[in-house]
Design a protein around this motif. Structure first.
Motif, PDB file in Angstrom:
ATOM      1  N   ARG A 168       0.838  -1.207   0.000  1.00  0.00           N
ATOM      2  CA  ARG A 168       0.000   0.000   0.000  1.00  0.00           C
ATOM      3  C   ARG A 168       0.870   1.253   0.000  1.00  0.00           C
ATOM      4  O   ARG A 168       0.569   2.218  -0.718  1.00  0.00           O
ATOM      5  CB  ARG A 168      -0.901  -0.034   1.244  1.00  0.00           C
ATOM      6  CG  ARG A 168      -1.699   1.249   1.473  1.00  0.00           C
ATOM      7  CD  ARG A 168      -2.758   1.481   0.388  1.00  0.00           C
ATOM      8  NE  ARG A 168      -3.508   2.678   0.645  1.00  0.00           N
ATOM      9  CZ  ARG A 168      -4.556   2.744   1.462  1.00  0.00           C
ATOM     10  NH1 ARG A 168      -4.963   1.653   2.112  1.00  0.00           N
ATOM     11  NH2 ARG A 168      -5.219   3.870   1.624  1.00  0.00           N
ATOM     12  N   ALA A 169       1.948   1.235   0.776  1.00  0.00           N
ATOM     13  CA  ALA A 169       2.850   2.393   0.816  1.00  0.00           C
ATOM     14  C   ALA A 169       3.511   2.609  -0.534  1.00  0.00           C
ATOM     15  O   ALA A 169       3.691   3.758  -0.976  1.00  0.00           O
ATOM     16  CB  ALA A 169       3.908   2.195   1.901  1.00  0.00           C
ATOM     17  N   ASP A 170       3.871   1.523  -1.213  1.00  0.00           N
ATOM     18  CA  ASP A 170       4.472   1.669  -2.537  1.00  0.00           C
ATOM     19  C   ASP A 170       3.468   2.250  -3.526  1.00  0.00           C
ATOM     20  O   ASP A 170       3.818   3.089  -4.360  1.00  0.00           O
ATOM     21  CB  ASP A 170       4.966   0.306  -3.031  1.00  0.00           C
ATOM     22  CG  ASP A 170       6.151  -0.195  -2.234  1.00  0.00           C
ATOM     23  OD1 ASP A 170       6.849   0.646  -1.624  1.00  0.00           O
ATOM     24  OD2 ASP A 170       6.382  -1.425  -2.209  1.00  0.00           O
ATOM     25  N   ARG A 171       2.231   1.791  -3.440  1.00  0.00           N
ATOM     26  CA  ARG A 171       1.205   2.351  -4.326  1.00  0.00           C
ATOM     27  C   ARG A 171       0.991   3.825  -4.037  1.00  0.00           C
ATOM     28  O   ARG A 171       0.851   4.640  -4.961  1.00  0.00           O
ATOM     29  CB  ARG A 171      -0.107   1.576  -4.168  1.00  0.00           C
ATOM     30  CG  ARG A 171      -0.084   0.177  -4.758  1.00  0.00           C
ATOM     31  CD  ARG A 171      -1.500  -0.364  -4.900  1.00  0.00           C
ATOM     32  NE  ARG A 171      -2.172  -0.464  -3.618  1.00  0.00           N
ATOM     33  CZ  ARG A 171      -2.151  -1.539  -2.830  1.00  0.00           C
ATOM     34  NH1 ARG A 171      -1.471  -2.627  -3.210  1.00  0.00           N
ATOM     35  NH2 ARG A 171      -2.811  -1.569  -1.693  1.00  0.00           N
ATOM     36  N   ASP A 172       1.004   4.186  -2.771  1.00  0.00           N
ATOM     37  CA  ASP A 172       0.847   5.600  -2.417  1.00  0.00           C
ATOM     38  C   ASP A 172       1.991   6.427  -2.974  1.00  0.00           C
ATOM     39  O   ASP A 172       1.783   7.546  -3.463  1.00  0.00           O
ATOM     40  CB  ASP A 172       0.778   5.758  -0.898  1.00  0.00           C
ATOM     41  CG  ASP A 172      -0.522   5.219  -0.329  1.00  0.00           C
ATOM     42  OD1 ASP A 172      -1.459   5.003  -1.123  1.00  0.00           O
ATOM     43  OD2 ASP A 172      -0.596   5.012   0.903  1.00  0.00           O
ATOM     44  N   PHE A 173       3.199   5.880  -2.891  1.00  0.00           N
ATOM     45  CA  PHE A 173       4.338   6.618  -3.413  1.00  0.00           C
ATOM     46  C   PHE A 173       4.201   6.862  -4.910  1.00  0.00           C
ATOM     47  O   PHE A 173       4.439   7.971  -5.404  1.00  0.00           O
ATOM     48  CB  PHE A 173       5.636   5.859  -3.122  1.00  0.00           C
ATOM     49  CG  PHE A 173       6.839   6.472  -3.778  1.00  0.00           C
ATOM     50  CD1 PHE A 173       7.443   7.598  -3.246  1.00  0.00           C
ATOM     51  CD2 PHE A 173       7.351   5.942  -4.957  1.00  0.00           C
ATOM     52  CE1 PHE A 173       8.551   8.175  -3.852  1.00  0.00           C
ATOM     53  CE2 PHE A 173       8.454   6.507  -5.579  1.00  0.00           C
ATOM     54  CZ  PHE A 173       9.052   7.628  -5.017  1.00  0.00           C
ATOM     55  N   ARG A 174       3.797   5.833  -5.643  1.00  0.00           N
ATOM     56  CA  ARG A 174       3.624   6.005  -7.093  1.00  0.00           C
ATOM     57  C   ARG A 174       2.540   7.034  -7.399  1.00  0.00           C
ATOM     58  O   ARG A 174       2.664   7.825  -8.341  1.00  0.00           O
ATOM     59  CB  ARG A 174       3.299   4.657  -7.728  1.00  0.00           C
ATOM     60  CG  ARG A 174       4.477   3.690  -7.748  1.00  0.00           C
ATOM     61  CD  ARG A 174       4.171   2.484  -8.640  1.00  0.00           C
ATOM     62  NE  ARG A 174       3.120   1.646  -8.070  1.00  0.00           N
ATOM     63  CZ  ARG A 174       3.349   0.606  -7.267  1.00  0.00           C
ATOM     64  NH1 ARG A 174       4.601   0.304  -6.934  1.00  0.00           N
ATOM     65  NH2 ARG A 174       2.352  -0.120  -6.796  1.00  0.00           N
ATOM     66  N   THR A 175       1.496   7.023  -6.595  1.00  0.00           N
ATOM     67  CA  THR A 175       0.417   8.003  -6.796  1.00  0.00           C
ATOM     68  C   THR A 175       0.922   9.419  -6.568  1.00  0.00           C
ATOM     69  O   THR A 175       0.668  10.331  -7.367  1.00  0.00           O
ATOM     70  CB  THR A 175      -0.751   7.698  -5.842  1.00  0.00           C
ATOM     71  OG1 THR A 175      -1.237   6.384  -6.093  1.00  0.00           O
ATOM     72  CG2 THR A 175      -1.876   8.714  -6.028  1.00  0.00           C
ATOM     73  N   PHE A 176       1.646   9.619  -5.468  1.00  0.00           N
ATOM     74  CA  PHE A 176       2.158  10.964  -5.155  1.00  0.00           C
ATOM     75  C   PHE A 176       3.200  11.405  -6.182  1.00  0.00           C
ATOM     76  O   PHE A 176       3.233  12.579  -6.571  1.00  0.00           O
ATOM     77  CB  PHE A 176       2.774  10.972  -3.756  1.00  0.00           C
ATOM     78  CG  PHE A 176       1.772  10.712  -2.663  1.00  0.00           C
ATOM     79  CD1 PHE A 176       0.479  11.188  -2.747  1.00  0.00           C
ATOM     80  CD2 PHE A 176       2.126   9.986  -1.528  1.00  0.00           C
ATOM     81  CE1 PHE A 176      -0.451  10.958  -1.747  1.00  0.00           C
ATOM     82  CE2 PHE A 176       1.212   9.745  -0.523  1.00  0.00           C
ATOM     83  CZ  PHE A 176      -0.082  10.226  -0.620  1.00  0.00           C
ATOM     84  N   GLU A 177       4.023  10.486  -6.624  1.00  0.00           N
ATOM     85  CA  GLU A 177       5.053  10.844  -7.593  1.00  0.00           C
ATOM     86  C   GLU A 177       4.422  11.211  -8.935  1.00  0.00           C
ATOM     87  O   GLU A 177       4.869  12.146  -9.608  1.00  0.00           O
ATOM     88  CB  GLU A 177       6.040   9.688  -7.764  1.00  0.00           C
ATOM     89  CG  GLU A 177       7.198   9.983  -8.684  1.00  0.00           C
ATOM     90  CD  GLU A 177       8.126  11.058  -8.170  1.00  0.00           C
ATOM     91  OE1 GLU A 177       8.977  11.539  -8.931  1.00  0.00           O
ATOM     92  OE2 GLU A 177       8.003  11.455  -6.980  1.00  0.00           O
ATOM     93  N   SER A 178       3.372  10.506  -9.305  1.00  0.00           N
ATOM     94  CA  SER A 178       2.665  10.850 -10.537  1.00  0.00           C
ATOM     95  C   SER A 178       2.030  12.232 -10.429  1.00  0.00           C
ATOM     96  O   SER A 178       2.088  13.033 -11.377  1.00  0.00           O
ATOM     97  CB  SER A 178       1.590   9.800 -10.817  1.00  0.00           C
ATOM     98  OG  SER A 178       0.819  10.151 -11.940  1.00  0.00           O
ATOM     99  N   ALA A 179       1.449  12.517  -9.272  1.00  0.00           N
ATOM    100  CA  ALA A 179       0.861  13.850  -9.065  1.00  0.00           C
ATOM    101  C   ALA A 179       1.934  14.929  -9.110  1.00  0.00           C
ATOM    102  O   ALA A 179       1.695  16.029  -9.633  1.00  0.00           O
ATOM    103  CB  ALA A 179       0.117  13.877  -7.732  1.00  0.00           C
TER     104      ALA A 179
END
Length: 1304
Positions: free
Chosen positions: A423-434
């Motif tokens: 979940r933390a990795d998915r969050d990181f990818r989401t924030f990095e994309s933003a």
């Protein structure tokens, strides 16, 4: 937040709790302001009004002056007052000096840089660097106000975390003040550019400047480092809403001394690690020792620690009783305070206690945080814990220790693959994309305002700058357009409309002035980590840990603009009138450039607010990335079962969210007395059950940049450790030192009366004496005057020279350089000592162990030299400065193990102030009691070879000291000669013998060098360089070759060189002490005539004789026959009044050869007829008062009619001015004292007015050399025969007078 498909309920709750703690810290929301608690609502970053208040507004002045006194001598009334007092002091420390610098600049905008202020002019925005830490503005600037070159690799100007203030050049802080924080101190492609560039982050994004043409001015103060206090202020606001078990001790000074909660719940601990040895183990076998150790250790596996240790434990441990008491306090108490005087093993005691705590709990169940003021202190304790096998991580990426770097958080991430973080990795990818989308928006916003060509008409219309009719007027009626005037000029309707009014923007790339002087390093010795932004805050695993912030750079600049020579603006009537025209082609051509500039400024103003909003979104996304990173770090730490987390006390606040999420229950502070109270106070996390303070309040105190805040009534230099000890809170004192010998410990006893020696320091093999010094300590008193360098730092040049020479003496006596440390209170003296050693001691490797006292806390060395510097002569005025600080003084006198030597003016210290006398008067009394105070300005040094003591009073007295005394060395060198040098330190195998060598060489001559040098002879047989190779005609060369070829077929002529020509450098006997062996008892005075032997002349004589024989048809003797006749030719040479040489006709001696063979040398009996030589200034190498000529003569040699005289090697002839007179050798010397002119053989290097005459042969045994001529070997340089081309010219200049000849 769930991290797996089937998580355990407690794990989910724990993870969510950790996430909430981190989010609360990163997105810290300030509470609404309440009466009496307004400080809790203050923002983290200061505003422009905080830095640049209206000094005429009483309300603003009242807010500035609202500082509460630090009443550290008594308990606090309540927690809020306690926290608010330290918060306001921290905030004032951070901004007060910058506020003062801005005030000075406002009053005098033309001021230059001074001791408090740095001013940067011609500041222009160049673009924005979009990083994971947020947007960073890049500006170029000028350092013209400094007046000196800046060494950006060394200076502390514009270091990361520094607070700066920015205003427009036109306003100069009258109304505009925009704070910013330096975010990247990039040297390469940054500060090394001309002009230099720097990155910073705006504290208020509403201040962000987009106009690249807006000239700014930037101010920095040299005092008050914002990054060091920024995080502690936020931490104090967190603590205000957090209750801990430690509040009763820190606020109310409760003396209940209770055990920690977790100890009460589980009082049994594994203390087996305290067993180190078994008494009388030397008489036991290894198996018996193991059995005994197990027998003693087993009962300690689950030992109840609350009531103390068994008294029998001291027999089996290396800890003394005071250390055991300290370990017990650390293991059990909620608030454990341990004072460790110098050398008592504070760190060792802490490690022993931590080992028990860690071994008594399940691995990885609880982390212990270890912090210290300096990187070095943190690394020191972590290395010991690593060696014990514990899992450690180091927060902060600025450690210089290579071992600790492996345990950084960055490397831990790379090694660990934490489970259940999908979940933390998915969050990181989401924030990095933003974040990337946000950067694209910023790029588009910049591209609209700052296009690569011209602003499009559609952009002007959509922004409402032009009307629809004006837009229609620009629409082209034809499909074609005119060609641009310049190759790179933009095209389009606006370009065609502007015509020749379109110009390229000239970038403000003004170069820096080339100053001659260089600004020196600032005077403060602060820890390196305090000057770096921790990149561990938010980086990803694929980033390199290189200390360089990476991101996408978006440049901001206008490439094209309109011509505006009159500098018209939109406020001018003529421009307003032109803008009203509905058809843009109706605008006067000469105003179109000014109109376009107006459009550019209007478009920038309209987009500025939008630009600020996009940047604010970027900051929000960066915070989310930080939350995600810290959350993943907590999982990583737990998955690796980390037991110890180490960081500096600054890191305690900087990483507060991460550390609080790990919910530690124990916090240990090393060097606690050197740490500000606010730094420890702000790290009181809600989970904390135990606080351990280890330090010594009698040593270095916390640092304070603002002097007014360090003293009464604010006392920022009073640590929490000192305050609690002063309030008589329970604490333990270590009282047995293991560092210094007893006589050095006595110097500390006035400050530590109970300090004792451990038996280890009394062993001579452990603490041997200092070589070359009979006394292990001494106070050298002097009255030499101090000076002040360009940075207003003190130095004392004679004291520095004395110390440098003393270091040289210690090194000569075998003290390794790494065992010597020089301490001083002033950076100016440190520079002076390093410079003097570099310039004067080039025979040694560079010596760098020179430190200021403040930077040497916790260090030690075998020999310590203390430079006190301060002195205004014997009569003053007497001033002590830093020396009157007792904390610094105690540090300076407690660093040595074996030798301690002080250089300074005791009179000055005695009369400077009461504080100075209280500190140094006690030191003087101890030295006087020990008989080691040099009140007469003398330093005793003792020779290791002879035991003789020499007293040094001045740097010049060291000139004749070579590491020993003034006696002669009685030992022999390896070659057998006596050393004869003044007492020295160098071993004989490293010395070169300077006695004459005289070894027989293969050429038949004796060596002309000194004993310690490579053997050398200048003759042709030795060098292989024959004169006929250069001067013979071609037919003579062929004839000589035929003769030599015939001779070679019959054998080799014995006695010259045995047919071998040895070029120099290829002979096996060349080298140090090489060649023929010598008996150690051989007389050196004999055979000293080598100093006057002319091998070139000897070669030339042999060659002329052979050449004359060829011309007269005389056949030469075969090479295998030793009877070779040599005819000697001499040319009289004189000098005229102008110094020119006059060469006369040659005089040839007819030989009657009689060969005397012996010792492989040749001796000739010749009938010598006439020899013409000069007599003026003729030196034959003998005593001028001795008229006797040493000649071995046969019977009747004194008669003129004697047919032959055997003249042997080593014979000297005395030249006596005056009339002709026979001597005992039968040689008549005829002189004319009035007309004699100096003549001699020419030398290719220089004319020698005094020449020596030598004839080959062994020295007579009756001759004893009073003083061998080897000491002046260079004067015995052989002359060369005059070239044939020169002879003809010189012969025409005159002939030698008969009166100038010597007749034999």
């Amino acid at each position: 937040m769930a991290d797996s498909d089937n998580p355990d309920g407690s794990e989910v709750a724990d993870s969510q709790h950790e996430f909430n703690i981190i989010k609360h810290h990163v997105n810290f929301e300030l509470p609404p302001s309440k009466p009496g608690q307004a400080w809790q609502s203050y923002p983290e970053l200061p505003s422009g009004q905080d830095l640049n208040p209206d000094w005429d507004d009483p309300q603003q002045l009242e807010e500035i002056r609202r500082l509460l006194p630090n009443t550290w001598q008594k308990p606090w009334e309540d927690k809020n007052t306690y926290l608010e007092t330290h918060y306001r002091l921290q905030r004032e420390e951070a901004i007060t000096m910058l506020r003062y610098s801005i005030k000075k600049f406002k009053e005098n905008p033309t001021m230059m840089d001074d001791q408090e202020t740095c001013i940067y002019t011609r500041v222009f925005v160049k673009g924005y660097l979009m990083t994971r830490l947020g947007p960073m503005c890049q500006v170029q600037f000028s350092t013209e106000k400094s007046g000196k070159k800046i060494r950006w690799t060394q200076t502390r100007r514009l270091t990361v975390g520094t607070l700066v203030a920015i205003s427009t050049a036109s306003d100069c802080f009258k109304t505009i003040c925009m704070p910013a924080i330096i975010s990247d101190h990039r040297i390469r492609d940054g500060l090394d550019q001309n002009p230099p560039t720097i990155h910073f982050q705006w504290t208020n994004l509403e201040d962000a400047v987009m106009d690249p043409n807006q000239e700014l001015v930037m101010i920095e103060t040299r005092f008050g480092y914002f990054e060091a206090v920024r995080h502690s202020m936020v931490g104090l606001q967190h603590v205000a809403n957090t209750e801990t078990p430690l509040d009763k001790y820190l606020v109310g000074a409760d003396k209940s001394d209770l055990p920690a909660k977790y100890v009460q719940e589980s009082p049994r601990m594994d203390i087996r690690s305290l067993v180190h040895h078994v008494p009388d183990s030397s008489s036991m076998t290894a198996s018996e020792v193991s059995v005994k150790m197990a027998e003693v250790s087993e009962p300690l596996r689950g030992y109840p620690v609350i009531d103390g240790f068994d008294g029998q434990l001291s027999k089996y441990t290396n800890l003394d009783n005071s250390q055991l008491s300290a370990v017990h306090r650390i293991l059990t108490k909620e608030l454990a305070i341990v004072q460790g005087p110098p050398g008592t093993g504070k760190t060792f005691t802490s490690v022993q206690a931590l080992q028990i705590l860690l071994e008594s709990q399940e691995r990885g169940s609880n982390v212990i945080i270890v912090a210290a003021q300096t990187n070095h202190a943190v690394d020191q304790i972590l290395i010991q814990l690593i060696n014990l096998g514990f899992e450690v991580v180091r927060l902060g990426g600025r450690t210089q220790n290579e071992v600790i770097k492996k345990y950084s958080m960055y490397n831990l991430r790379r090694r660990a693959v934490p489970p259940r973080t999908h979940r933390a990795d998915r969050d990181f990818r989401t924030f990095e994309s933003a974040r990337k989308k946000n950067i694209a928006m910023v790029e588009k916003a910049i591209g609209d305002v700052f296009p690569n060509e011209l602003i499009t008409p559609d952009t002007l219309r959509s922004s409402g700058i032009i009307t629809e009719r004006q837009l229609q007027s620009l629409q082209p009626e034809q499909t074609w357009s005119s060609a641009p005037l310049l190759p790179d000029q933009p095209i389009g309707p606006l370009a065609e409309w502007m015509g020749n009014q379109l110009v390229k923007v000239k970038l403000p790339d003004e170069e820096e002035p080339d100053f001659e002087g260089v600004e020196d390093i600032d005077s403060l010795d602060l820890d390196a980590e305090d000057y770096d932004l921790e990149l561990d805050d938010c980086i990803v695993d694929e980033d390199e840990n290189c200390g360089r912030i990476e991101g996408k750079f978006l440049p901001i600049r206008h490439l094209w603009t309109g011509m505006n020579p009159q500098h018209l603006t939109g406020d001018d009537l003529v421009i307003r009138r032109e803008l009203q025209k509905s058809d843009l082609w109706d605008i006067d051509t000469k105003y179109r450039g000014a109109v376009y500039q107006h459009w550019q400024k209007t478009l920038l103003a309209l987009h500025r607010q939008h630009f600020h909003h996009i940047l604010a979104d970027n900051v929000r996304i960066s915070k989310n990335l930080k939350i995600n990173r810290w959350y993943k770090d907590t999982k990583c730490i737990k998955s690796r079962q980390i037991e110890i987390i180490g960081c500096t006390t600054t890191g305690l606040c900087k990483y507060r969210g991460l550390l609080a999420a790990l919910r530690p229950r124990t916090l240990l502070i090393e060097e606690a007395a050197e740490t500000r109270e606010a730094n420890i106070l702000s790290a009181l996390y809600g989970s904390l059950q135990q606080l351990i303070l280890v330090g010594d309040h009698q040593q270095l105190a916390p640092h304070c940049d603002t002097p007014s805040l360090g003293d009464e009534p604010y006392f920022m230099r009073v640590s929490m450790f000192e305050r609690l000890v002063n309030l008589q809170m329970p604490f333990t004192v270590l009282n047995m030192q293991r560092r210094m010998i007893s006589s050095l410990r006595e110097i500390l006893n006035p400050y530590y009366p109970s300090l004792q020696d451990h038996p280890v320091v009394t062993k001579g093999e452990v603490r041997p004496p200092v070589p070359g010094m009979a006394l292990p300590s001494f106070f050298f008193h002097h009255t030499w005057t101090e000076g002040l360098d360009e940075n207003l730092s003190r130095y004392n040049i004679l004291e520095a020279e004395m110390i440098v020479q003393f270091i040289d003496y210690l090194l000569m006596n075998g003290v390794p350089p790494d065992q010597i440390t020089v301490l001083t209170f002033y950076r100016g003296q440190k520079k002076k000592i390093l410079t003097l050693f570099k310039n004067k001691m080039k025979h040694w490797a560079p010596f760098t162990n020179v430190f200021t006292v403040d930077s040497y806390q916790g260090e030690e060395n075998d020999v310590v030299i203390l430079s006190l510097v301060r002195s205004n002569g014997p009569h003053g005025p007497h001033q002590a400065g830093f020396l009157q600080d007792e904390n610094r003084g105690v540090v300076s006198i407690s660093r040595a193990r074996r030798g301690f030597y002080i250089f300074g003016n005791m009179i000055n210290l005695a009369f400077a102030s009461t504080a100075s006398w209280n500190m140094w008067g006690k030191v003087q009394q101890v030295f006087e009691r020990q008989g080691r105070f040099g009140g007469d300005s003398r330093l005793p040094i003792t020779c290791q070879n002879h035991g003789k003591t020499t007293w040094i009073s001045h740097p010049e007295d060291w000139v004749n000291c070579h590491g020993g005394c003034d006696q002669k060395c009685p030992d022999k060198l390896g070659c057998g000669h006596l050393c004869g040098r003044q007492c020295h330190w160098v071993t004989h195998d490293k010395l070169i013998c300077r006695q004459p060598c005289e070894r027989p060489l293969a050429c038949g001559h004796r060596c002309q060098q000194v004993c310690g040098e490579s053997c050398l002879c200048t003759c042709a047989e030795f060098t292989g360089a024959y004169s006929h190779d250069e001067f013979l005609e071609d037919d003579a060369i062929l004839q000589d070759q035929r003769r030599m070829g015939a001779a070679g077929s019959k054998g080799i002529r014995r006695g010259l060189s045995r047919g071998i020509r040895h070029p120099r450098g290829s002979r096996p006997e060349v080298g140090y002490n090489s060649g023929a062996s010598r008996n150690s008892g051989q007389s050196i005075g004999h055979n000293a005539s080598w100093t006057t032997f002319d091998a070139r002349l000897d070669d030339e004589q042999r060659f002329n004789a052979r050449k004359q024989g060829d011309q007269t048809g005389t056949s030469s003797a075969p090479p295998n026959e030793v009877g070779l006749a040599i005819q000697d030719t001499y040319r009289p040479v004189t000098l005229n009044d102008h110094g020119l040489r006059n060469v006369g006709q040659g005089v040839t001696a007819e030989p009657t050869t009689s060969i005397v063979e012996g010792n492989d040398l040749l001796s000739f009996d010749d009938d010598v007829e006439t020899l013409g030589l000069t007599t003026r200034s003729l030196s034959l190498g003998c005593d001028p008062t001795d008229a006797e000529v040493f000649v071995e003569k046969p019977d009747g040699a004194g008669d003129r009619g004697t047919p032959r005289n055997e003249i042997q090697r080593g014979q000297c002839t005395q030249a006596i001015s005056g009339n002709s007179q026979p001597n005992d050798a039968g040689i008549t010397i005829t002189t004319s004292s009035s007309q004699a002119e100096p003549i001699g053989y020419t030398s290719p290097r220089q004319y020698r007015p005094r020449r020596q005459l030598s004839m080959s042969g062994p020295s007579p045994t009756a001759r004893k050399a009073d003083k061998p001529e080897w000491e002046s070997a260079s004067l015995a340089d052989t002359g060369s025969v005059v070239d044939e081309d020169d002879e003809g010219t010189l012969e025409d200049r005159g002939n030698v007078k008969q009166d100038d000849l010597i007749l034999f």
